[in-house]
Design an enzyme around this catalytic site. Structure first.
Site, short mmCIF file in Angstrom:
data_model
loop_
_atom_site.label_atom_id
_atom_site.label_comp_id
_atom_site.label_asym_id
_atom_site.label_seq_id
_atom_site.Cartn_x
_atom_site.Cartn_y
_atom_site.Cartn_z
N HIS A 15 0.86 -1.21 0.00
CA HIS A 15 0.00 0.00 0.00
C HIS A 15 0.89 1.24 0.00
O HIS A 15 1.46 1.60 1.02
CB HIS A 15 -0.92 0.02 1.23
CG HIS A 15 -1.89 1.16 1.21
ND1 HIS A 15 -3.26 0.97 1.28
CD2 HIS A 15 -1.72 2.49 1.11
CE1 HIS A 15 -3.86 2.15 1.23
NE2 HIS A 15 -2.93 3.10 1.13
N HIS A 17 1.59 5.39 -1.69
CA HIS A 17 1.27 6.57 -2.50
C HIS A 17 2.58 7.15 -3.04
O HIS A 17 3.43 7.58 -2.25
CB HIS A 17 0.57 7.64 -1.66
CG HIS A 17 -0.74 7.18 -1.09
ND1 HIS A 17 -1.94 7.37 -1.73
CD2 HIS A 17 -1.02 6.48 0.04
CE1 HIS A 17 -2.91 6.83 -1.00
NE2 HIS A 17 -2.38 6.29 0.08
N LEU A 18 2.73 7.14 -4.36
CA LEU A 18 3.96 7.69 -4.97
C LEU A 18 3.76 9.11 -5.48
O LEU A 18 4.73 9.80 -5.77
CB LEU A 18 4.43 6.79 -6.12
CG LEU A 18 4.99 5.43 -5.72
CD1 LEU A 18 5.23 4.56 -6.96
CD2 LEU A 18 6.29 5.57 -4.93
N ARG A 19 2.48 9.54 -5.63
CA ARG A 19 2.16 10.83 -6.28
C ARG A 19 2.60 10.81 -7.74
O ARG A 19 2.78 9.75 -8.31
CB ARG A 19 2.74 12.02 -5.50
CG ARG A 19 2.47 12.00 -4.00
CD ARG A 19 1.00 11.89 -3.63
NE ARG A 19 0.82 12.08 -2.19
CZ ARG A 19 -0.20 11.59 -1.50
NH1 ARG A 19 -1.13 10.87 -2.08
NH2 ARG A 19 -0.29 11.82 -0.20
N ASN A 43 -5.10 7.46 -6.12
CA ASN A 43 -5.83 8.70 -5.78
C ASN A 43 -5.07 9.94 -6.24
O ASN A 43 -4.77 10.83 -5.45
CB ASN A 43 -6.17 8.76 -4.29
CG ASN A 43 -4.96 8.78 -3.38
OD1 ASN A 43 -3.90 8.26 -3.74
ND2 ASN A 43 -5.10 9.36 -2.20
N LYS A 101 -9.28 0.01 -5.85
CA LYS A 101 -9.32 0.68 -4.55
C LYS A 101 -10.66 1.35 -4.30
O LYS A 101 -11.12 2.15 -5.11
CB LYS A 101 -8.18 1.72 -4.50
CG LYS A 101 -8.11 2.52 -3.20
CD LYS A 101 -7.71 1.67 -2.01
CE LYS A 101 -7.89 2.40 -0.71
NZ LYS A 101 -6.75 3.21 -0.31
N HIS A 138 -10.44 1.45 1.83
CA HIS A 138 -10.25 2.45 2.88
C HIS A 138 -11.48 2.34 3.77
O HIS A 138 -12.56 2.79 3.40
CB HIS A 138 -10.12 3.87 2.28
CG HIS A 138 -9.86 4.90 3.34
ND1 HIS A 138 -8.64 5.52 3.51
CD2 HIS A 138 -10.65 5.36 4.35
CE1 HIS A 138 -8.70 6.33 4.56
NE2 HIS A 138 -9.91 6.26 5.08
N HIS A 176 -4.56 -0.39 5.88
CA HIS A 176 -4.10 0.42 7.02
C HIS A 176 -5.03 0.35 8.23
O HIS A 176 -5.60 1.34 8.65
CB HIS A 176 -3.86 1.88 6.61
CG HIS A 176 -4.92 2.50 5.72
ND1 HIS A 176 -6.25 2.53 6.05
CD2 HIS A 176 -4.82 3.11 4.52
CE1 HIS A 176 -6.92 3.14 5.09
NE2 HIS A 176 -6.07 3.50 4.15
N LEU A 221 -5.05 9.45 7.97
CA LEU A 221 -6.35 8.79 8.02
C LEU A 221 -6.20 7.33 7.62
O LEU A 221 -5.50 7.05 6.65
CB LEU A 221 -7.34 9.50 7.07
CG LEU A 221 -7.78 10.88 7.58
CD1 LEU A 221 -8.57 11.61 6.50
CD2 LEU A 221 -8.62 10.77 8.85
N ASP A 249 1.34 2.71 3.52
CA ASP A 249 0.52 3.91 3.33
C ASP A 249 1.38 5.16 3.42
O ASP A 249 0.90 6.21 3.87
CB ASP A 249 -0.64 3.97 4.34
CG ASP A 249 -1.72 4.96 3.89
OD1 ASP A 249 -1.74 5.33 2.70
OD2 ASP A 249 -2.53 5.38 4.74
N HIS A 253 3.03 14.69 1.63
CA HIS A 253 2.44 16.00 1.29
C HIS A 253 3.51 17.04 1.55
O HIS A 253 4.34 16.87 2.45
CB HIS A 253 1.23 16.29 2.19
CG HIS A 253 0.05 15.40 1.95
ND1 HIS A 253 -0.88 15.64 0.97
CD2 HIS A 253 -0.34 14.26 2.56
CE1 HIS A 253 -1.81 14.69 0.99
NE2 HIS A 253 -1.50 13.83 1.94
N ALA A 265 -3.99 14.94 5.30
CA ALA A 265 -3.71 13.69 6.02
C ALA A 265 -2.64 12.90 5.29
O ALA A 265 -2.72 12.73 4.07
CB ALA A 265 -4.98 12.86 6.11
O1 DOR Z 1 -3.32 9.58 5.65
C1 DOR Z 1 -3.70 9.28 4.53
N1 DOR Z 1 -3.15 9.82 3.42
N2 DOR Z 1 -4.71 8.45 4.41
C2 DOR Z 1 -5.29 8.21 3.23
O2 DOR Z 1 -6.21 7.45 3.20
C3 DOR Z 1 -4.84 8.90 2.00
C4 DOR Z 1 -3.46 9.32 2.12
C5 DOR Z 1 -3.06 10.31 1.05
O3 DOR Z 1 -3.27 10.03 -0.14
O4 DOR Z 1 -2.52 11.37 1.39
ZN ZN Z 2 -3.36 5.12 1.46
#
Ligand code: DOR
Ligand code: ZN
Length: 349
Positions: A15, A17-19, A43, A101, A138, A176, A221, A249, A253, A265
């Protein structure tokens, strides 16, 4: 005598997130340093909703993989009410797409296009159950009346439990997890239901977020819970139960979007995720259970081969930098300016 080095099969991150864009230079290099494969979350803005978009996103990721690394990004589609069964079939046939997802609409970062009416996605879920494509969830309700600390438990009771009864064959990863309720629920289910656990939910609880001052870099989150839940997660992760496996996860940011009056988050852990997990397993006297959690159970669940490469961890402390460059800005990583007691060396063939 305590262990000072440890070699395990190279792990995967189930799980992540690479952006996108410039940020990939940092995030992909960090994950590829230690992990062989990662399940990449969809996302983005706009979200990755088709196989064609997933393949083109994958190309952008691959172009940022450092030379010599064999890092393999596994892609996911973002479940919308428009996803049809032909696209699910295409996802099933595409080797590098491994799941879909489910974000309840409004539950978290970039979830606006998620699911508002569950019935609308039943045809897609039916097809997924038929072809064996996992649904990655999620698990939080979005009802603003429900206390933020209860949103995972209420999701399990009101949405997930009925969903598993309606689609008993559907493969599900509850992502998560943050509560004892989730640990108990997943433990009770059949082999087709598993869960990922993050390093931050193992190492932190809501006191770390809130006591003595608000720490925006610990805001994620589902939100950090009280210590009895943290304890249940630690026990599940270190138990050797194959239903629980590694998923960071890691969710970067930029500083500006975290340190503000209404912050995003997400906790960034990809720079040192395996080392952070290792601290947890060591503290539990469970280093012998790390390899199953980090390197075997996820691959087995996804019906993918276990990695053949090895990675070595040494009990050599290192200090995490205060920030990393992240697109045009920077990101504050977990443990910024602080020490981590283990170091992982790059994978050897
Ligand atoms: O903390 C989180 N950040 N929870 C999520 O479900 C999404 C993730 C994000 O993409 O920043
Ligand atoms: Zn996530």
């Amino acid at each position: 005598m305590s262990l000072t080095t440890l070699s395990i099969t190279q792990p995967d991150d189930w799980h992540l997130h690479l952006r996108d864009g410039e940020a990939l230079k940092t995030t992909v290099a960090h994950s590829a340093r230690v992990f062989a494969r990662a399940i990449v979350m969809p996302n983005l803005k706009p979200p990755v909703t088709t196989v064609a978009q997933a393949l083109s996103y994958r190309q952008r990721i691959v172009s940022c993989i450092p030379k010599g690394s064999t890092f393999d990004p596994l892609m996911t589609l973002y479940l919308t009410e428009q996803l049809n069964s032909q696209e699910v079939q295409r996802a099933h046939e595409a080797d590098c797409v491994q799941g879909i997802k489910f974000y309840p609409a409004g539950a978290t970062t970039n979830s606006e296009s998620g699911v508002a009416e569950l019935e609308c996605v039943y045809p897609a879920l039916e097809k997924m159950a038929e072809v064996g494509l996992p649904l990655l969830i999620h698990g939080e309700v979005t009802d603003t009346e429900i206390d933020i600390f209860d949103r995972e438990r209420v999701f399990i009771e009101t949405i997930l439990e009925p969903l598993t009864q309606k689609f008993p064959k559907l493969k599900i990863v509850l992502e998560h997890i943050t509560t004892k309720d989730a640990v108990d629920f997943v433990s009770r289910q059949g082999k087709n239901i598993a869960a990922t656990i993050t390093p931050h939910h193992l190492l932190l609880n809501r006191n770390d977020l809130l006591a003595g001052g608000v720490r925006p870099h610990f805001y994620c989150l589902p939100i950090l819970k009280r210590n009895i839940h943290q304890r249940a997660l630690i026990e599940a992760a270190t138990s050797g139960n194959s239903k629980f496996f590694l998923g960071t996860d890691s969710a970067p940011h930029s500083i500006e979007t975290k340190e503000t009056s209404c912050g995003c988050a997400g906790i960034y852990s990809a720079h040192a995720a395996l080392e952070l997990y290792t601290e947890v397993f060591e503290a539990e006297g469970a280093l012998d259970k790390l390899e199953g959690f980090a390197s075997f159970f996820g691959a087995d669940f996804y019906n993918l081969p276990r990695n053949q490469t090895q990675i070595t961890l040494s009990k050599t402390p290192f200090t995490v930098p205060k920030e990393y460059s992240f697109g045009s800005g920077s990101v504050i990583p977990m443990r910024a300016n602080e020490s981590i007691s283990w170091s992982a060396y790059e994978a050897t063939k």
